[in-house]
Write an enzyme that holds these catalytic residues in place. Structure first.
Site, PDB file in Angstrom:
ATOM      1  N   GLU A  70       8.468   2.186  14.884  1.00 16.73           N
ATOM      2  CA  GLU A  70       9.282   2.746  13.815  1.00 16.73           C
ATOM      3  C   GLU A  70       9.249   4.258  13.938  1.00 16.73           C
ATOM      4  O   GLU A  70       8.314   4.819  14.517  1.00 16.73           O
ATOM      5  CB  GLU A  70       8.740   2.304  12.447  1.00 16.73           C
ATOM      6  CG  GLU A  70       8.887   0.801  12.233  1.00 16.73           C
ATOM      7  CD  GLU A  70       8.035   0.261  11.102  1.00 16.73           C
ATOM      8  OE1 GLU A  70       7.015   0.889  10.774  1.00 16.73           O
ATOM      9  OE2 GLU A  70       8.392  -0.797  10.565  1.00 16.73           O
ATOM     10  N   GLU A 100       4.332  -4.618  12.248  1.00 14.68           N
ATOM     11  CA  GLU A 100       3.246  -3.656  12.089  1.00 14.68           C
ATOM     12  C   GLU A 100       2.189  -4.370  11.252  1.00 14.68           C
ATOM     13  O   GLU A 100       2.369  -4.584  10.056  1.00 14.68           O
ATOM     14  CB  GLU A 100       3.744  -2.386  11.400  1.00 14.68           C
ATOM     15  CG  GLU A 100       2.823  -1.191  11.601  1.00 14.68           C
ATOM     16  CD  GLU A 100       1.658  -1.172  10.625  1.00 14.68           C
ATOM     17  OE1 GLU A 100       0.570  -1.669  11.016  1.00 14.68           O
ATOM     18  OE2 GLU A 100       1.824  -0.677   9.514  1.00 14.68           O
ATOM     19  N   CYS A 154      -3.278   1.636   6.749  1.00 16.03           N
ATOM     20  CA  CYS A 154      -3.446   1.023   8.067  1.00 16.03           C
ATOM     21  C   CYS A 154      -4.095   1.976   9.056  1.00 16.03           C
ATOM     22  O   CYS A 154      -4.864   1.553   9.923  1.00 16.03           O
ATOM     23  CB  CYS A 154      -2.092   0.578   8.615  1.00 16.03           C
ATOM     24  SG  CYS A 154      -1.222  -0.615   7.589  1.00 16.03           S
ATOM     25  N   ASN A 188       0.805  -1.222   0.000  1.00 16.93           N
ATOM     26  CA  ASN A 188       0.000   0.000   0.000  1.00 16.93           C
ATOM     27  C   ASN A 188       0.840   1.275   0.000  1.00 16.93           C
ATOM     28  O   ASN A 188       0.487   2.253  -0.649  1.00 16.93           O
ATOM     29  CB  ASN A 188      -0.985  -0.003   1.175  1.00 16.93           C
ATOM     30  CG  ASN A 188      -0.295  -0.028   2.517  1.00 16.93           C
ATOM     31  OD1 ASN A 188       0.760  -0.645   2.674  1.00 16.93           O
ATOM     32  ND2 ASN A 188      -0.881   0.639   3.496  1.00 16.93           N
TER      33      ASN A 188
END
Length: 482
Positions: free
Chosen positions: A463, A245, A279, A147
């Site tokens: 992150e 993630e 997300c 994505n």
């Protein structure tokens, strides 16, 4: 593929087709790596580590600055954005923004290269000094999603490079081309050969090999919960460090004191960005009953302005603002979600189907209308699963207690937001929403200087931000007695 500073083609004949999701047409095909190819890339990273790790932070930061400068050149930026739009489907404006996001990440971490420090302690009572030293792990691997392949590459790779590690990257088979082009740009801008290698192919097979390799010290993964669990289980066999993630089903709470029109516009922008394939987009929206009808009206007006089509024409006569889903599977999932909602008695307020592009170049594209569904029961798939596409769910709630309970009623916990002008309500949202990121009066805003990551099924580890540098370094404590 890209190994040792050069384009590399596997001796294995199998290829992976890369499809333009707006037209269904073949763009290109890439190699499908076999174990020997992956091992060659690992060995290249391991060899390059010996010299890359010996450079100072300032020297590595200088190389990253050269890469940033190369990406800022208009010709380079436009080429990368065009490739991203062609293989992923997002409008060209969003693709440019993603490449600019990569530059932002590089510039942020480059700025840290002159300020990184370790700890020092003095104990005068027993005449001793204590301090820490930090050393890079070695070879780190990154398994990327489709994505936002360029941006997430930078999140996982740039801090690893700055701290002296080398990187092996496995891009999604849906969107490998932008990552391969980035590898070439990094190398041409001065990154030594072997510091950044790219292998393409099966995520499951390559992931298992990376997990089992004694030369791979850490794996960062962004993707589905099931794939992340499998990779984590494999890596755990070898005590491998892992950052996961795994997506989210972000909740958005709209209180009765919020600016309804502004809130609705921002909700629509955040939800339908990248055709809903983000997300951290707000997938479950809970609105106080007293303003529910007004909010629905405002959302309807905003969604009616969205035009869908090929991302290359987003600035043309059609004014397209939303591209296709990235795959036929994604389109199929949206159809199934809508059918499930209908069977449960939910109200399809807007959209809910594949648009009619018959007898046009887009008739074979993976499009789906921007969709708004209301009055969805708590047990619905739309509230329990991650809806990775252009479907917005809006439900009424009586008060903040009910809203927070509904928002937390999810296995996911990546992001959440609360929209209010009441300080006490904002404080409750910040404290009680179970998510790795909580926004107040905004949603989906991510900055490289802030930690990014989730809780529960959304994964673990962070992150971005200064602290992420420590996730790529081995800490040693030294206690020196005189």
């Amino acid at each position: 593929m890209f190994i040792g500073g050069e384009k590399y083609t596997s001796s294995h004949p199998e290829r992976i087709d890369v499809i333009n999701p707006a037209t269904g047409a073949l763009i290109e095909s890439v190699s499908s790596a076999v174990p020997d190819d992956v091992e060659k890339a690992i060995e290249s990273c391991a060899f390059a580590f010996e010299s890359w790790s010996q450079k100072s932070y300032a020297e590595r930061g200088a190389v990253l600055s050269q890469i940033s400068a190369a990406l800022k050149e208009k010709k380079c930026l436009e080429k990368l954005a065009a490739t991203l739009t062609k293989e992923q489907g997002k409008p060209l404006t969003e693709a440019r923004r993603e490449i600019q996001g990569v530059i932002g990440v590089i510039d942020y971490f480059t700025g840290l290269s002159s300020s990184f420090h370790t700890d020092f302690f003095e104990n005068k009572s027993n005449q001793s000094y204590s301090f820490t030293t930090k050393a890079p792990f070695g070879v780190c691997a990154a398994v990327l999603p489709w994505n936002m392949p360029a941006l997430i590459l930078s999140w996982q790779m740039i801090p690893a490079l700055l701290t002296g590690n080398t990187c092996l990257v496995k891009p999604s088979s849906i969107c490998p081309l932008t990552v391969l082009e980035l590898a070439a740009v990094f190398h041409e801008a001065g990154l030594p050969a072997g510091v950044f290698n790219v292998v393409t192919g099966s995520g499951d097979k390559i992931g298992k090999q990376l997990a089992a390799s004694p030369k791979i010290q850490k794996i960062s993964f962004t993707g589905s919960v099931s794939a992340g669990r499998n990779l984590h289980a494999e890596a755990a066999k070898f005590n491998k460090r892992v950052t996961l993630e795994l997506g989210g089903s972000d909740a958005m709470i709209v209180c009765d004191d919020a600016d309804v029109g502004s809130c609705a516009a921002k909700a629509v922008s955040a939800r339908f960005f990248n055709a809903g394939q983000a997300c951290i987009s707000p997938k479950r929206i809970f609105v106080f009953e007293s303003i529910f009808d007004d909010f629905i009206q405002s959302v309807s007006e905003e969604v009616s302005k969205i035009k869908i089509g090929d991302g290359f024409f987003e600035n043309g006569a059609g004014g397209f603002a939303m591209g296709p889903l990235s795959s036929a599977e994604g389109q199929k999932q949206m159809i199934e979600f809508v059918e499930s909602a209908k069977s449960e008695g939910s109200k399809i307020l807007i959209g809910g189907k594949v648009p009619d592009f018959n007898k046009t170049p887009l008739e074979n594209g993976f499009f789906f209308e921007p969709t708004v569904i209301t009055n969805v029961p708590p047990s619905s798939r739309l509230l329990k699963e991650e809806v990775f596409g252009p479907i917005m769910v809006i439900n009424p709630v009586k008060n903040l207690d009910e809203a927070i309970a509904a928002a937390n009623n999810s296995d996911f916990g990546l992001g959440a937001s609360i929209w209010t002008n009441n300080l006490n309500r904002a404080k409750r949202g910040a404290e009680e929403l179970k998510a790795g990121i909580v926004w107040v009066n905004q949603h989906a805003k991510v900055l490289p200087e802030l930690p990014f990551g989730g809780v529960k099924e959304s994964g673990f580890g962070r992150e971005n931000g200064y602290e992420t540098l420590n996730d790529y370094l081995e800490t040693k404590t030294v206690i020196f007695k005189f």
